[in-house]
Structure formats: structure tokens, C-alpha cells
Design a protein around this motif. Structure first.
Motif, PDB file in Angstrom:
ATOM      1  N   ALA A  37     -53.109-115.086 -16.767  1.00 35.62           N
ATOM      2  CA  ALA A  37     -53.200-116.369 -16.079  1.00 35.62           C
ATOM      3  C   ALA A  37     -52.041-116.539 -15.098  1.00 35.62           C
ATOM      4  O   ALA A  37     -52.215-117.035 -13.976  1.00 35.62           O
ATOM      5  N   ALA A  38     -50.841-116.098 -15.509  1.00 38.39           N
ATOM      6  CA  ALA A  38     -49.685-116.186 -14.615  1.00 38.39           C
ATOM      7  C   ALA A  38     -49.866-115.288 -13.403  1.00 38.39           C
ATOM      8  O   ALA A  38     -49.522-115.663 -12.275  1.00 38.39           O
ATOM      9  N   VAL A  42     -49.821-116.572  -9.511  1.00 36.00           N
ATOM     10  CA  VAL A  42     -48.851-116.053  -8.542  1.00 36.00           C
ATOM     11  C   VAL A  42     -49.560-115.408  -7.365  1.00 36.00           C
ATOM     12  O   VAL A  42     -49.257-115.696  -6.205  1.00 36.00           O
ATOM     13  N   LEU A  43     -50.531-114.538  -7.636  1.00 40.42           N
ATOM     14  CA  LEU A  43     -51.206-113.827  -6.550  1.00 40.42           C
ATOM     15  C   LEU A  43     -52.129-114.748  -5.764  1.00 40.42           C
ATOM     16  O   LEU A  43     -52.505-114.429  -4.632  1.00 40.42           O
ATOM     17  N   TRP A  47     -48.571-120.882  -8.012  1.00 38.34           N
ATOM     18  CA  TRP A  47     -47.680-120.781  -9.167  1.00 38.34           C
ATOM     19  C   TRP A  47     -46.580-121.841  -9.186  1.00 38.34           C
ATOM     20  O   TRP A  47     -46.005-122.101 -10.235  1.00 38.34           O
ATOM     21  N   ARG A  48     -46.261-122.438  -8.034  1.00 39.24           N
ATOM     22  CA  ARG A  48     -45.115-123.346  -7.970  1.00 39.24           C
ATOM     23  C   ARG A  48     -45.288-124.516  -8.928  1.00 39.24           C
ATOM     24  O   ARG A  48     -46.298-125.198  -8.904  1.00 39.24           O
ATOM     25  N   GLY A  49     -44.272-124.729  -9.742  1.00 40.61           N
ATOM     26  CA  GLY A  49     -44.323-125.779 -10.742  1.00 40.61           C
ATOM     27  C   GLY A  49     -45.036-125.361 -12.016  1.00 40.61           C
ATOM     28  O   GLY A  49     -45.082-126.135 -12.980  1.00 40.61           O
ATOM     29  N   THR A  54     -38.535-116.458 -11.323  1.00 41.56           N
ATOM     30  CA  THR A  54     -38.238-115.117 -11.838  1.00 41.56           C
ATOM     31  C   THR A  54     -39.518-114.383 -12.220  1.00 41.56           C
ATOM     32  O   THR A  54     -39.712-113.204 -11.879  1.00 41.56           O
ATOM     33  N   LYS A  55     -40.402-115.068 -12.931  1.00 42.70           N
ATOM     34  CA  LYS A  55     -41.656-114.430 -13.328  1.00 42.70           C
ATOM     35  C   LYS A  55     -42.555-114.164 -12.122  1.00 42.70           C
ATOM     36  O   LYS A  55     -43.243-113.140 -12.062  1.00 42.70           O
TER      37      LYS A  55
END
Length: 358
Positions: A37-38, A42-43, A47-49, A54-55
């Protein structure tokens, strides 16, 4: 440990995909030590918030290392997108537009997008739809140094339109991103004035576009009311020959000879330098010359050009970020990117005997 003692089993790393297998988001998640899910957040640039910086960087690094490419066919069907943007430029005659493309393509790749570069056959004039149907082929359009009304064929397709280096008040654009061209002109004018130049000729690009009109207007406003200053404007065709002919006319025309030539771009300035030398004059002892853009050409001429550096790659990147925001349903910012005066050997104080009249 003796030779007949058993060695502990070696820790086995999870197998990495080979060239023969397609890298999946699960592979990226495993390599980055995060959830699928992360990886998706991100892609997909959502992802912000929700995922730490770092991840997010770990995911991007793992995707690059593994050569991950999203399954665009499945995503396109799911989202109803082509994952393709069109970048329209008036020409490919300088590296400026190549750098704009590089920046746009970098951000596009982070979002699983491709960028088609389209130099308009008519320059800044009307740009034809390069496809049978842009709306079926593209998700959006970015246009650099064009006028929105020159993009009617593409706007009629109902696509988001992000304008670069264009009139921010043009309501035909979905979003605009600009360089601080006016500040660059002010920096050049202030630099020449502080050196003592009072007779300045502006070699204006013979192109009817917002950015060049802004340069002429800003220069006139900056020098207006300055005691003893004589500002003239002389049109120049874009190109070395255009700069040469315009500078020759400016330096040999009636009236007092200018002590500085302020050129709308580095290519015109290169031509102006040739004209100065052919007239038996010296740069900067007799005539100062400035450019604009800070192309590779600026340090290829001798002396090297005083000019204004434009962050072309970041410019393209900002334009693509604006388009991505529009496609995600957000209201993009309309940033104005700062520019920088670069002083080199082509400018100096005017000669003490400056009363040259032709």
C-alpha cells in the motif's frame, strides 16, 4: 570451530527478480521494507501526510534499483488515462527547450507518465493537433513560450493545458508556471546602470510573444526617469545573423552610439559581439554586451557573456508537477521561479570618451 562442526545455516535474502521476470510492486515493497500500500501511495504521488519522507525515498530508490515499471495497461483501464503528456515548444534550436523537456520527463517518469515532445511547425504560431484525436491519445498538454490562442486545436480536445513562460492572466490556460523574467531584466538594467552606462540599446527579439513584450516593457519602466539615460529599442531576428545585422545598424545609425547592447537572448548577443568586432570596436572596453538565458553559447564566445541564468530543467519539472496536480483534481500553484544575473567579461564601465556620433 573444528572442521567436523556444522556451520550455522546462512541467512538467505529474499530472491531478487531477474531480467526474465517482471518486477512487481510486491518486489519493491520487499526491497524497501514497506507495505505494498505504501508503494502504491508513493509511486502514485499520493504519499504526503500518509507515508514518511524516509520511507518514500526508500520506495523510490528500490524502484529505480529494481527497474520497476508500473503495469500501465491495467492502470490505464482502471483510471481511464493514457499516461501520456504532450510538451509543445516553438523550436528545438537551443538547449533551453531540451532542458525543459528533461525536467518535465523526470517528474513524469516518477508518476508513470511518458512525455511526447512536439516542436510546433509554425513556431509560436498555431500548433496543429499532431494526432488524429489528442483527447484519445493524451492526458494533458504543457506548452512552453507559446500563446494559449495558438493552441486552439489542442484546447478543443478538452485537455488540461499548463502554460510555461506565458501570460499569467490568460484564462484559457488551466495553470501557468513562469520564470521571473521581469526581475532578470531589472537585474541587467541595474547592472549596466551601476557601471555608468547611460546610452543603452535593447536588441529586441522580432517575435510577438508575451515574454519578449514583458522584457521591453520592464526595461523601459526600470530606466524611466533615470537622468541622462537614452534607451533605444532595435528589432532583431532570432539568430546569430539577426543579432549581427541589428547590432551593426544600432552602432552605425544616426545619433550618439550606444555604450551597451542589452540583447533578448544569448544567440542575438553572440551576433552582436560579431558586429562589434567587425566594426573594429572592443568588448567590453568600447561596447558592453549582455544576453539572456545563459546557454552553453554564453561561455563559448570571447569574452564570455554577462547574462541571466534561467533554471530551464526545474521550469519543465514545475510545469509537469502542475499538470499532475490538475489530473489529480487539485488546484496547482502558479509558481514564478527565480532567475540569476551572471556577470562575466562582456560588461564593464563605458569608455570615458563616449561622445561618439555617427
Amino acid at each position: 570451530m573444528t572442521s567436523n562442526q556444522a556451520s550455522p545455516p546462512a541467512r538467505r535474502e529474499p530472491p531478487r527478480p531477474t531480467a526474465a521476470t517482471r518486477v512487481t510492486s510486491r518486489d519493491v515493497a520487499r526491497a524497501a521494507g514497506v507495505s505494498q500500500a505504501a508503494v502504491s501511495l508513493v509511486l502514485g504521488d499520493k504519499w504526503r501526510g500518509r507515508v514518511s519522507e524516509t520511507k518514500a525515498e526508500a520506495v523510490r530508490a528500490a524502484a529505480r534499483e529494481l527497474g520497476y515499471r508500473p503495469n500501465l495497461a491495467a492502470r490505464n483501464l482502471r483510471m481511464g488515462r493514457t499516461r501520456t503528456a504532450l510538451l509543445v515548444v516553438p523550436a528545438l534550436t537551443t538547449e533551453f527547450f531540451a532542458c525543459v523537456y528533461t525536467g518535465a520527463a523526470r517528474i513524469a517518469a516518477d508518476h508513470g507518465f511518458g512525455v511526447v515532445l512536439y516542436p510546433s511547425p509554425e513556431g509560436i504560431g498555431p500548433a496543429r493537433d499532431p494526432f488524429d484525436s489528442a483527447s484519445a491519445t493524451l492526458d494533458g498538454v504543457i506548452a512552453s513560450s507559446m500563446a494559449a490562442d495558438a493552441l486552439t486545436a489542442l484546447r478543443d480536445a478538452g485537455l488540461p493545458l499548463v502554460m510555461l513562460d506565458s501570460d499569467p492572466d490568460d484564462d484559457q490556460a488551466t495553470a501557468t508556471v513562469n520564470l521571473d523574467i521581469a526581475d532578470g531584466v531589472r537585474q541587467l538594467a541595474t547592472h549596466l546602470h551601476s557601471l555608468g552606462h547611460r546610452r543603452i540599446t535593447h536588441l529586441t527579439a522580432g517575435v510577438d510573444s508575451w515574454t519578449f513584450r514583458l522584457r521591453a516593457r520592464t526595461l523601459a519602466e526600470t530606466l524611466h526617469g533615470t537622468p541622462g539615460t537614452l534607451l533605444r529599442h532595435h528589432p532583431a531576428a532570432l539568430g546569430v545573423d539577426g543579432g549581427l545585422h541589428a547590432a551593426h545598424a544600432a552602432l552605425t545609425g544616426p545619433g550618439p552610439r550606444p555604450t551597451a547592447l542589452l540583447c533578448d537572448d544569448d544567440i542575438i548577443a553572440a551576433g552582436a559581439c560579431k558586429a562589434v568586432r567587425r566594426l573594429g570596436l572592443r568588448i567590453p572596453e568600447d561596447i558592453s554586451v549582455t544576453g539572456f538565458d545563459d546557454l552553453a553559447l554564453a561561455v563559448a564566445v570571447e569574452p564570455e557573456l554577462t547574462t541571466v541564468r534561467l533554471p530551464a530543467e526545474e521550469f519543465g519539472a514545475a510545469g509537469m508537477r502542475a499538470l499532475m496536480a490538475v489530473l489529480d483534481g487539485d488546484r496547482p500553484e502558479a509558481p514564478t521561479l527565480p532567475v540569476q544575473l551572471i556577470t562575466r567579461g562582456s560588461t564593464a564601465p563605458p569608455p570615458t570618451d563616449t561622445d561618439h556620433t555617427t
